[in-house]
Design a protein around this motif. Structure first.
Motif, PDB file in Angstrom:
ATOM      1  N   PHE A 249       0.712  -1.016  -0.201  1.00 58.89           N
ATOM      2  CA  PHE A 249      -0.008   0.046  -0.062  1.00 58.89           C
ATOM      3  C   PHE A 249       0.938   1.307   0.013  1.00 58.89           C
ATOM      4  O   PHE A 249       0.461   2.229  -0.442  1.00 58.89           O
ATOM      5  CB  PHE A 249      -1.089   0.141   1.106  1.00 58.89           C
ATOM      6  CG  PHE A 249      -0.555   0.221   2.280  1.00 58.89           C
ATOM      7  CD1 PHE A 249      -0.501   1.202   3.124  1.00 58.89           C
ATOM      8  CD2 PHE A 249       0.273  -1.172   3.196  1.00 58.89           C
ATOM      9  CE1 PHE A 249       0.049   1.405   4.548  1.00 58.89           C
ATOM     10  CE2 PHE A 249       0.632  -0.903   4.387  1.00 58.89           C
ATOM     11  CZ  PHE A 249       0.504   0.449   5.176  1.00 58.89           C
ATOM     12  N   MET A 250       2.039   1.134   0.398  1.00 61.60           N
ATOM     13  CA  MET A 250       2.884   2.604   0.528  1.00 61.60           C
ATOM     14  C   MET A 250       3.379   2.714  -1.035  1.00 61.60           C
ATOM     15  O   MET A 250       3.401   3.707  -1.367  1.00 61.60           O
ATOM     16  CB  MET A 250       4.126   2.161   1.313  1.00 61.60           C
ATOM     17  CG  MET A 250       3.744   2.158   2.845  1.00 61.60           C
ATOM     18  SD  MET A 250       3.032   3.678   3.395  1.00 61.60           S
ATOM     19  CE  MET A 250       2.760   3.754   4.895  1.00 61.60           C
ATOM     20  N   ALA A 251       3.563   1.511  -1.850  1.00 58.99           N
ATOM     21  CA  ALA A 251       4.040   1.591  -3.203  1.00 58.99           C
ATOM     22  C   ALA A 251       2.885   2.378  -3.826  1.00 58.99           C
ATOM     23  O   ALA A 251       3.212   3.542  -4.787  1.00 58.99           O
ATOM     24  CB  ALA A 251       4.262   0.231  -3.790  1.00 58.99           C
ATOM     25  N   VAL A 252       1.539   2.018  -3.720  1.00 57.66           N
ATOM     26  CA  VAL A 252       0.692   2.621  -4.214  1.00 57.66           C
ATOM     27  C   VAL A 252       0.161   4.147  -3.893  1.00 57.66           C
ATOM     28  O   VAL A 252       0.032   4.886  -4.833  1.00 57.66           O
ATOM     29  CB  VAL A 252      -0.797   1.874  -4.379  1.00 57.66           C
ATOM     30  CG1 VAL A 252      -1.645   1.998  -3.248  1.00 57.66           C
ATOM     31  CG2 VAL A 252      -1.663   1.974  -5.672  1.00 57.66           C
ATOM     32  N   SER A 253       0.449   4.305  -2.725  1.00 62.05           N
ATOM     33  CA  SER A 253       0.459   5.810  -2.066  1.00 62.05           C
ATOM     34  C   SER A 253       1.535   6.760  -2.805  1.00 62.05           C
ATOM     35  O   SER A 253       1.450   7.972  -3.167  1.00 62.05           O
ATOM     36  CB  SER A 253       0.683   5.824  -0.723  1.00 62.05           C
ATOM     37  OG  SER A 253      -0.406   5.013  -0.262  1.00 62.05           O
ATOM     38  N   GLY A 254       2.666   6.220  -2.957  1.00 59.76           N
ATOM     39  CA  GLY A 254       3.782   6.943  -3.741  1.00 59.76           C
ATOM     40  C   GLY A 254       3.551   7.125  -5.049  1.00 59.76           C
ATOM     41  O   GLY A 254       3.664   8.184  -5.699  1.00 59.76           O
ATOM     42  N   TYR A 255       2.891   6.053  -5.994  1.00 57.21           N
ATOM     43  CA  TYR A 255       2.618   6.033  -7.161  1.00 57.21           C
ATOM     44  C   TYR A 255       1.546   7.299  -7.510  1.00 57.21           C
ATOM     45  O   TYR A 255       1.634   7.925  -8.458  1.00 57.21           O
ATOM     46  CB  TYR A 255       2.004   4.727  -7.540  1.00 57.21           C
ATOM     47  CG  TYR A 255       2.130   4.372  -9.116  1.00 57.21           C
ATOM     48  CD1 TYR A 255       3.001   3.965  -9.761  1.00 57.21           C
ATOM     49  CD2 TYR A 255       0.734   4.176  -9.826  1.00 57.21           C
ATOM     50  CE1 TYR A 255       3.230   3.688 -11.138  1.00 57.21           C
ATOM     51  CE2 TYR A 255       0.906   4.006 -11.374  1.00 57.21           C
ATOM     52  CZ  TYR A 255       1.939   3.839 -11.892  1.00 57.21           C
ATOM     53  OH  TYR A 255       2.069   3.536 -13.149  1.00 57.21           O
ATOM     54  N   ASP A 256       0.586   7.106  -6.730  1.00 56.48           N
ATOM     55  CA  ASP A 256      -0.723   8.149  -6.818  1.00 56.48           C
ATOM     56  C   ASP A 256      -0.071   9.670  -6.360  1.00 56.48           C
ATOM     57  O   ASP A 256      -0.412  10.538  -6.962  1.00 56.48           O
ATOM     58  CB  ASP A 256      -1.836   7.715  -6.049  1.00 56.48           C
ATOM     59  CG  ASP A 256      -2.584   6.521  -6.505  1.00 56.48           C
ATOM     60  OD1 ASP A 256      -2.462   6.286  -7.918  1.00 56.48           O
ATOM     61  OD2 ASP A 256      -2.876   5.839  -5.541  1.00 56.48           O
ATOM     62  N   GLY A 257       1.041   9.733  -5.598  1.00 62.34           N
ATOM     63  CA  GLY A 257       1.292  11.059  -5.071  1.00 62.34           C
ATOM     64  C   GLY A 257       2.015  11.477  -6.340  1.00 62.34           C
ATOM     65  O   GLY A 257       1.794  12.928  -6.489  1.00 62.34           O
TER      66      GLY A 257
END
Length: 386
Positions: A298-306
């Protein structure tokens, strides 16, 4: 005469620097790359690299430059690094922030410098209230903890022991869970808070086992779930029929596969699972695995969306990269993410997203969080109550 000439030269030099600065957009990425939260920083950094490989490093005629700094999740480091990035590197955006104290440490600097602070990890509700320049693409603990509290009360779980990390997100998780679980008729039989840094769960787990709950509600930050589950199994809680429930941080995809069968049957509420069945997510997981040899969490997807939010804001503002233009462009933005549909609440600058209830199951010999219920467009309950 000499003084005037020197003044002109100085001004000329400044104009040149300003022109160069306009041609590139600098993003100061402050994340923990070492220490207990290192997996958070590594996932965010990986995801940003992946996004830029796919979408190029130029937006609206401006080159995007990432300046990576490791704060080891220590807020004093965060503050110092944010200051250096703003003053010395003249960054246009600061981003990342692995834990709440780090995000809060940078907030006054974002306000003072009038530059966006894009929070890609930290999950305490109050963060976006600490500066009008903060926007979040991760989650709040309230989003998932309220939902798992309601689910537990409705699904035959009567008695719960809670184990939460002793800092702001842990307190958010505990309070929102407790409020919803007890409102549904549930009972808290034991409440334990563990230190954030290097916790040894074993002595606390014994206390929880002795209280004979139906389930243990757990919040530990990303990166600590593997250690928790190891000690949970060593203490025999898995064999005594005590379920694990909680927000999804404890069952982070990044670590899940190494947890062993003790994790099977754990039910969590969360914003993302690597097993999310959309075509976009399947492609995201495949390309992340190919690039980095591991599964995105979930941290990867949060960075991707950021980073997506920053790119789109630059496009929407027509290449304007002052803080006010970027924040205005970010408010109300909506898009399809590998986690599902998401948007930025224009009122709170916080993320609105689906929360999924998932159960850990074995698929093709690997452990995955398999979604079985969806709550759509969840705003942060920590703010909707106010």
């Amino acid at each position: 005469m000499w003084q005037a000439a020197a003044g002109v030269a100085l001004l000329g030099g400044f104009a040149l620097t300003a022109a160069q600065a306009q041609e590139s957009v600098k993003i100061g990425l402050i994340v923990p790359m070492t220490g207990g939260q290192a997996s958070t920083g590594q996932q965010i950094n990986n995801a940003i690299k992946l996004y830029m490989q796919k979408n190029g490093d130029t937006v609206a005629g401006k080159k995007i430059e990432i300046i990576l700094k490791d704060d080891a999740a220590l807020p004093d480091n965060t503050k110092r690094l944010a200051q250096e990035l703003i003053v010395n590197d003249k960054v246009n955006v600061i981003a990342g922030f692995g834990v709440t104290p780090a995000a809060l440490a940078a907030a006054p600097l974002a306000t003072q410098a009038k530059i966006p602070e894009v929070v890609m990890a930290a999950g305490t509700s109050i963060i976006t209230e600490r500066s009008p320049y903060i926007v979040r693409t991760s989650f709040t603990l309230a989003q998932s903890s309220t939902i798992i509290g309601d689910w537990a009360a409705k699904n035959g779980i009567k008695k719960v022991a809670t184990l939460t990390s002793d800092y702001a997100p842990g307190n958010d998780a505990l309070n929102f869970f407790k409020e919803h679980f007890t409102a549904g008729g549930g009972q808290i039989v034991e409440e334990v808070k563990v230190p954030l840094a290097n916790p040894d769960f074993a002595p606390f787990l014994q206390r929880m086992k002795d209280s004979k709950p139906d389930a243990v509600f757990v919040f530990v930050p990303a990166g600590q779930g593997g250690n928790f589950m190891k000690q949970y199994a060593e203490r025999g809680l898995d064999k005594s029929g005590i379920k694990v429930i909680g927000p999804g941080d404890v069952m982070d995809d990044d670590l899940l596969n190494n947890m062993g069968d003790a994790a099977l049957g754990a039910v969590t509420a969360h914003l993302y699972s690597a097993a999310h069945p959309s075509a976009m997510n399947k492609e995201f997981v495949a390309s992340y695995k190919k690039a980095f040899g591991s599964r995105p969490g979930f941290m990867a997807v949060s960075g991707y969306d950021g980073i997506h939010l920053i790119y789109e804001a630059i496009k929407k503002s027509g290449g304007k990269v002052d803080g006010d233009s970027l924040i205005a462009a970010m408010k109300g933005m909506a898009w399809e993410s590998p986690r599902g549909p998401i948007s930025i609440d224009p009122e709170t600058r916080d993320i609105v997203q689906n929360i999924y209830i998932r159960e850990v199951k074995k698929v093709d010999g690997e452990l995955y969080n398999i979604e079985f219920a969806t709550f759509e467009n969840v705003k942060d309950p920590g703010k909707t109550k106010k």
